[in-house]
Write a protein that holds these residues in place. Structure first.
Motif, PDB file in Angstrom:
ATOM      1  N   GLU A   1       5.891 -16.597   3.837  1.00 60.99           N
ATOM      2  CA  GLU A   1       7.455 -17.225   3.785  1.00 60.99           C
ATOM      3  C   GLU A   1       8.317 -16.586   4.612  1.00 60.99           C
ATOM      4  O   GLU A   1       9.132 -17.192   5.341  1.00 60.99           O
ATOM      5  N   LYS A   2       8.320 -15.370   4.803  1.00 61.68           N
ATOM      6  CA  LYS A   2       9.282 -14.437   5.637  1.00 61.68           C
ATOM      7  C   LYS A   2       8.526 -13.308   6.270  1.00 61.68           C
ATOM      8  O   LYS A   2       7.758 -12.964   5.731  1.00 61.68           O
ATOM      9  N   SER A   3       8.900 -13.251   7.578  1.00 63.81           N
ATOM     10  CA  SER A   3       8.493 -11.995   8.118  1.00 63.81           C
ATOM     11  C   SER A   3       9.091 -10.819   7.562  1.00 63.81           C
ATOM     12  O   SER A   3      10.092 -10.809   6.877  1.00 63.81           O
ATOM     13  N   LEU A   4       8.425  -9.598   7.994  1.00 71.29           N
ATOM     14  CA  LEU A   4       9.050  -8.443   7.426  1.00 71.29           C
ATOM     15  C   LEU A   4      10.174  -8.303   7.851  1.00 71.29           C
ATOM     16  O   LEU A   4      11.169  -7.713   7.324  1.00 71.29           O
ATOM     17  N   LYS A   5      10.411  -8.634   9.070  1.00 65.94           N
ATOM     18  CA  LYS A   5      11.936  -8.295   9.888  1.00 65.94           C
ATOM     19  C   LYS A   5      12.860  -9.104   9.019  1.00 65.94           C
ATOM     20  O   LYS A   5      13.918  -8.686   8.712  1.00 65.94           O
TER      21      LYS A   5
ATOM     22  N   SER B   1       0.794  -1.274   0.003  1.00 67.08           N
ATOM     23  CA  SER B   1       0.020   0.032   0.008  1.00 67.08           C
ATOM     24  C   SER B   1       1.044   1.292   0.245  1.00 67.08           C
ATOM     25  O   SER B   1       2.194   1.159   0.290  1.00 67.08           O
ATOM     26  N   ALA B   2       0.344   2.295  -0.251  1.00 62.86           N
ATOM     27  CA  ALA B   2       0.914   3.525  -0.585  1.00 62.86           C
ATOM     28  C   ALA B   2       1.334   4.002   0.902  1.00 62.86           C
ATOM     29  O   ALA B   2       2.395   4.453   1.040  1.00 62.86           O
ATOM     30  N   GLU B   3       0.371   3.749   1.934  1.00 64.36           N
ATOM     31  CA  GLU B   3       0.579   4.183   3.052  1.00 64.36           C
ATOM     32  C   GLU B   3       1.626   3.335   3.936  1.00 64.36           C
ATOM     33  O   GLU B   3       2.700   3.966   4.538  1.00 64.36           O
ATOM     34  N   GLY B   4       1.712   2.027   3.698  1.00 66.84           N
ATOM     35  CA  GLY B   4       2.585   1.348   4.259  1.00 66.84           C
ATOM     36  C   GLY B   4       4.170   1.650   3.547  1.00 66.84           C
ATOM     37  O   GLY B   4       5.246   1.618   4.293  1.00 66.84           O
ATOM     38  N   ARG B   5       4.367   1.915   2.321  1.00 71.93           N
ATOM     39  CA  ARG B   5       5.400   2.431   1.591  1.00 71.93           C
ATOM     40  C   ARG B   5       5.913   3.779   2.298  1.00 71.93           C
ATOM     41  O   ARG B   5       7.180   3.950   2.549  1.00 71.93           O
TER      42      ARG B   5
ATOM     43  N   MET C   1       4.276  -2.827  11.650  1.00 77.49           N
ATOM     44  CA  MET C   1       5.443  -2.929  10.694  1.00 77.49           C
ATOM     45  C   MET C   1       6.699  -2.218  10.959  1.00 77.49           C
ATOM     46  O   MET C   1       7.754  -2.506  10.803  1.00 77.49           O
ATOM     47  N   LEU C   2       6.318  -1.158  11.970  1.00 74.20           N
ATOM     48  CA  LEU C   2       7.476  -0.191  12.408  1.00 74.20           C
ATOM     49  C   LEU C   2       8.534  -0.973  13.201  1.00 74.20           C
ATOM     50  O   LEU C   2       9.755  -0.709  12.752  1.00 74.20           O
ATOM     51  N   PRO C   3       8.434  -1.923  14.127  1.00 72.84           N
ATOM     52  CA  PRO C   3       9.386  -2.395  14.877  1.00 72.84           C
ATOM     53  C   PRO C   3      10.376  -3.194  13.911  1.00 72.84           C
ATOM     54  O   PRO C   3      11.389  -3.446  14.316  1.00 72.84           O
ATOM     55  N   ALA C   4       9.597  -3.797  12.825  1.00 71.96           N
ATOM     56  CA  ALA C   4      10.418  -4.526  11.886  1.00 71.96           C
ATOM     57  C   ALA C   4      11.395  -3.894  11.123  1.00 71.96           C
ATOM     58  O   ALA C   4      12.535  -4.329  10.785  1.00 71.96           O
ATOM     59  N   CYS C   5      11.450  -2.302  11.042  1.00 70.34           N
ATOM     60  CA  CYS C   5      12.137  -1.479  10.537  1.00 70.34           C
ATOM     61  C   CYS C   5      13.478  -1.309  11.458  1.00 70.34           C
ATOM     62  O   CYS C   5      14.432  -0.964  10.925  1.00 70.34           O
ATOM     63  N   LEU C   6      13.398  -1.672  12.615  1.00 73.25           N
ATOM     64  CA  LEU C   6      14.735  -1.752  13.443  1.00 73.25           C
ATOM     65  C   LEU C   6      15.593  -2.599  12.885  1.00 73.25           C
ATOM     66  O   LEU C   6      16.933  -2.447  13.309  1.00 73.25           O
ATOM     67  N   ALA C   7      15.269  -3.686  12.059  1.00 77.34           N
ATOM     68  CA  ALA C   7      16.372  -4.343  11.584  1.00 77.34           C
ATOM     69  C   ALA C   7      17.354  -3.781  10.617  1.00 77.34           C
ATOM     70  O   ALA C   7      18.464  -4.047  10.315  1.00 77.34           O
ATOM     71  N   LEU C   8      17.105  -2.636  10.210  1.00 75.47           N
ATOM     72  CA  LEU C   8      18.197  -1.615   9.539  1.00 75.47           C
ATOM     73  C   LEU C   8      19.365  -1.475  10.394  1.00 75.47           C
ATOM     74  O   LEU C   8      20.501  -1.213   9.999  1.00 75.47           O
ATOM     75  N   VAL C   9      18.906  -1.085  11.586  1.00 74.66           N
ATOM     76  CA  VAL C   9      20.035  -0.400  12.466  1.00 74.66           C
ATOM     77  C   VAL C   9      20.468  -1.320  13.573  1.00 74.66           C
ATOM     78  O   VAL C   9      21.315  -1.266  14.297  1.00 74.66           O
TER      79      VAL C   9
END
Length: 659
Positions: free
Chosen positions: A460-464, A235-239, A284-292
């Protein structure tokens, strides 16, 4: 995902569930030139509704979103013929400027996404109390309102139970058998207006939603690391949210890069508030911690190694006899070090954690009430530190215990906080709005998704797990930034970008302060600073795909034009989110809101404050005359105090008491 760009008032008003919602969600913006004149009948109806609004003293263009929406509605529905009506209605606001209003009208006339129509204007008028059915009955309909048997609503207007409204990717001309007035009239009893047709009140604040920006970005033009993260979302909002989360978190780990902005040295970190109703997809936001996380884990492991070595050295020291200790140095225990700074701590502990990590780090909190409860306590109020860290101003504190003194010369802190709309006024109290904490944040309003989705899709894979490889790429970038050393990487715009930056923000500043007064001054100015910082982060993330990330020379990092445009596009979107949060969620001590969400104007407030606790009609007219307010206007004000703002009790005819 519904948002202000994708919302179609005609589709929303559909009454049998046949609306093509999928088409709505996937429709692409198009440019429409609204240069055709309206039919004489439709223009007459629009003017008649305008007369009713003026007679009521209704201000339906007070907020920026309503101001813009009204312009698009009249331009789309009436073409050039709507100009005078637009000026008349906008002039009800104390923020009205004829020149700025004309500029906005010309923009609305030339550009529209085709989704806001004249029906939106009628819905706004309906919310302001205009009886559309009564106005509609003054005119003979051009054609029957529906093909089948009519069902009459309570207002006497007709509606069609079997009527189908077309989605935004279909031509509105296909609906030529239904006038905009009839469409709007038929929806009066269909429940709460969607946000595009009203200014929400306190109870409806959870329905606030702003535009999205990711659809205006070319994924292939983004830094590859950011593009790969964004494309994990459908979705646009998710992106949008993934892009903002990645930019915010990454900014807190770029403490070695500096620039000069407004004659001050600045660094990349910035603050973001994601405001999302309960049940929305902010998970979805906690998964973004995977970046750092790879960087954070590396720092944590290094710190643990230091602490293990300390325990070994301390054991050796303790094993020494008195004579040996006299010549030995007792090892000093290293502090706990983490790049992710916890918020559920006292102010002293918060600053201590920041200092232990050499004055830089990131805050990530998905439950804002945790932070709210902490900063409400005297010992836990570190909001002054947040304000200082935003501008890298020194933070200093002392504690008598252990004679501890901490000084952070240039704190560099990013913050990503999520909360519900109801938590915003708790977190950002009137004091925190006035003292500047609120305007140091970017705001993003997430819409609620009130539907069930396939929870087993793409399992198949989690977002993280999908984002984890990006963390390894960021880790390499971090290592190369660290190898350069503090202050060796310098970011800058080129001369053309500097001119374009000022050319974008100068009219934006004039527009927002013209509409909302000086209260928006700091919000727009700090949005400019954060936009500059976003451009810094984009430039650095782009280097992650290079081998090596930086050249051996310490040359300036010049922003490329694509990253500059991306930063401006994001800012142009987020100003709308900021204005909505400011208008409807941030607490203002002086703000009085009506039941339909309209803020009391400054003249109304001044008149209200001059009125005594008890007064008669003759007394309020006398008060109005002393203030230079016409009698008719004064009566309208008192009427709104009673019916709209619910501030008065009518004791008897001509006698009123303030509640």
């Amino acid at each position: 995902m519904n948002n202000i760009n994708n919302f179609d008032p005609l589709a929303w008003a559909g009454m049998d569930g046949n609306t093509n919602t999928a088409a709505n969600e996937n429709a692409q913006d198009t440019t429409v030139h609204s240069q055709t004149n309206a039919s004489a009948d439709e223009l007459a109806k629009a003017l008649a509704v305008g007369d009713e609004l003026m007679a009521r003293g209704a201000n339906i263009a007070e907020s920026y979103d309503d101001y813009l929406r009204l312009g698009f509605a009249l331009a789309q529905g009436l073409g050039p013929d709507g100009r005078e009506l637009y000026h008349r209605l906008c002039s009800q606001s104390t923020k009205y400027s004829e020149a700025e209003c004309e500029k906005k009208w010309q923009q609305c006339l030339k550009t529209s996404d085709g989704r806001v129509t004249l029906a939106t204007y009628y819905q706004m008028a309906n919310q302001a109390g205009v009886d559309l059915g009564a106005v509609n009955r003054q005119f003979v309909p051009l054609v029957p309102s529906c093909h089948g048997p009519a069902q009459h609503g309570n207002d006497g207007g007709s509606s069609c139970a079997s009527m189908i409204y077309y989605s935004d990717n279909q031509s509105v001309k296909q609906q030529n058998n239904i006038s905009a007035m009839q469409r709007a009239t038929s929806t009066q009893s269909r429940g709460t207006m969607a946000q595009v047709a009203q200014t929400p009140s306190g109870q409806e604040a959870s329905h606030l939603v702003g535009p999205t920006f990711s659809g205006m970005l070319n994924p292939d033009s983004l830094p590859p690391l950011l593009r790969d993260a964004m494309m994990t979302q459908d979705s646009a909002e998710g992106r949008d949210m993934v892009v903002l989360a990645m930019l915010t978190l990454a900014s807190g780990f770029m403490h070695n890069v500096k620039a000069v902005y407004d004659k001050r040295v600045v660094y990349p970190p910035f603050y973001l508030f994601v405001v999302a109703p309960t049940g929305s997809d902010k998970g979805m936001l906690p998964a973004c911690l995977a970046l750092v996380e790879p960087v954070a884990n590396e720092i944590r492991s290094s710190n643990e190694a230091e602490r293990c070595q300390y325990r070994v050295d301390k054991a050796k020291y303790d094993a020494l006899d008195r004579k040996q200790k006299a010549t030995a140095t007792e090892p000093e225990e290293p502090p706990f070090r983490s790049a992710i700074i916890p918020v559920n701590a006292s102010a002293t502990a918060f600053y201590q954690d920041l200092a232990a990590n050499n004055g830089w780090g990131a805050v990530f909190e998905t439950e804002a009430d945790t932070m709210t409860q902490t900063i409400k306590q005297d010992y836990g109020d570190y909001t002054s530190g947040l304000r200082k860290a935003f501008h890298h101003e020194p933070i200093e504190y002392s504690r008598r215990r252990d004679s501890e003194h901490v000084y952070i010369a240039e704190p560099k802190l990013s913050a990503l906080i999520t909360c519900t709309p109801g938590q915003v006024p708790l977190m950002l109290s009137p004091q925190n709005t006035e003292n500047g904490l609120a305007n140091r944040f970017l705001f993003y309003l997430q819409a609620g998704r009130h539907q069930w989705r396939n929870v087993f899709e793409d399992c198949e894979k989690s977002l993280k797990e999908q984002l984890a490889p990006l963390g390894q790429r960021f880790l390499r970038l971090y290592h190369e930034m660290e190898a350069k050393g503090p202050g060796k990487l310098v970011f800058t715009f080129n001369e053309e970008q500097k001119q374009n930056f000022n050319a974008f923000f100068a009219p934006l500043y004039n527009e927002q302060t013209g509409l909302f007064g000086d209260e928006l001054d700091a919000f727009v100015k700090r949005l400019g600073l954060v936009t500059f910082r976003i451009a810094m982060v984009l430039t650095l993330l782009r280097r992650a795909s290079q081998q090596p990330c930086f050249s051996p020379l310490d040359e300036p990092l010049v922003c490329n034009d694509t990253d500059f445009e991306t930063a401006i596009t994001i800012a142009d979107c987020l100003i709308s989110h900021t204005v909505q949060v400011y208008s409807h969620l941030l607490p203002h001590n002086q703000l009085i809101m009506s039941s339909n969400g309209r803020a009391m104007t400054q003249p109304e407030q001044a008149f209200w404050q001059e009125l005594p606790q008890k007064f008669t009609t003759a007394e309020f007219i006398e008060t109005a005359q002393s203030m230079g307010i016409p009698e008719r206007t004064a009566k309208r004000y008192v009427g709104s105090f009673y019916t709209e703002f619910n501030l008065l009790i009518r004791v008897q005819r001509g006698h009123y008491v303030k509640k």
